[in-house]
Enzyme design. Sequence first.
Site, PDB file in Angstrom:
ATOM      1  N   TYR A 175       0.993  -1.239  -0.040  1.00  0.00           N
ATOM      2  CA  TYR A 175      -0.066   0.068  -0.099  1.00  0.00           C
ATOM      3  C   TYR A 175       0.801   1.578  -0.179  1.00  0.00           C
ATOM      4  CZ  TYR A 175      -3.515   3.434   1.911  1.00  0.00           C
ATOM      5  OH  TYR A 175      -4.465   4.270   1.832  1.00  0.00           O
ATOM      6  N   LYS A 179       1.100   3.955  -2.929  1.00  0.00           N
ATOM      7  CA  LYS A 179       0.556   5.481  -2.573  1.00  0.00           C
ATOM      8  C   LYS A 179       1.845   6.420  -2.907  1.00  0.00           C
ATOM      9  CE  LYS A 179      -3.750   5.027  -1.485  1.00  0.00           C
ATOM     10  NZ  LYS A 179      -4.630   5.580  -2.286  1.00  0.00           N
TER      11      LYS A 179
END
Length: 306
Positions: A175, A179
């Site tokens: 993640y 991001k």
Amino acid sequence: MSSTTHRLCEGRVVIVTGAGRGLGRAHALAHAAEGARVVVNDLGVGLDGTPDPDSPAAQVVEEIRAGGGDAIAHGADIATTEGAASLVHTALETYGRLDTLVNNAGFLRDRMLVNLDEDDWDAVIRVHLKGHFLPLKHAAAHWRAETKAGRPPTARIVNTSSGAGLLGSVGQSNYSAAKAGIVGLTLVAAAELARYGVQVNAIAPAARTRMTEGVFTETMTAPGTGFDTMAPENVSPLVVWLGSAASEGVTGRVFETEGGRITVMEGWRPGPTTDKQSRWSPTDAGETVRKLLAEAQPPGQVYGSG
């Protein structure tokens, strides 16, 4: 919906991905309240990306219509070329134009790095990073064509990064990497698309959603106000403004937003430096690095490492 007088997005057509729940739903409703016609995209999957039989996109559309707004649901996978192309096509076919793209869709598959399966890495990178790239690509191609046809748009893209992408987050290497990649994509897109009237920014929000329910388990209120600082609706006003014509001149920026707080995030900039004007030995390089680090600002703490 709010009064039709002086609504910020009157006449604009806005796509919001992952708009069935949480932040995306709040963004869709907030844009509609400011006069936008909204394409509500949601694949209708669970938190981990597996199919969910109760797709919520239609429910958000009904909420918007019940308030006097205009919206249409879109349920294709925007991390595929076909799905992203159909997303833009839906806006153009239904409303005849596209003004704003809000990239929000995503899910989590958290594991500590040594326990993270390749499939979990690929799935999160695909949905977050590829799921930003493909809608952005197809929307930008439309706006480039409009510019070349003598109809330059006032177009806006709002991407969704995270504090995990700016500082890192223990147990979220996939993640965090996705991001962080979205920030890089935002900067490049802002530079490349400016000539076509497209502004591109990113937000790093903190709010209580399905993805953060393990972190923000309870309503958090500001002392003495009753203001729920973790409500996803707190993030949407900034997104609406960035997606409107009123944000003219703001591009290539990242904003952290939580509750009533908005912060302009300042990325990598040169810190302490020295130049020997010749090749270092490994020992000298190491000694020099230690001196430079003593003069430098300490890095921010990785989330979950304290």
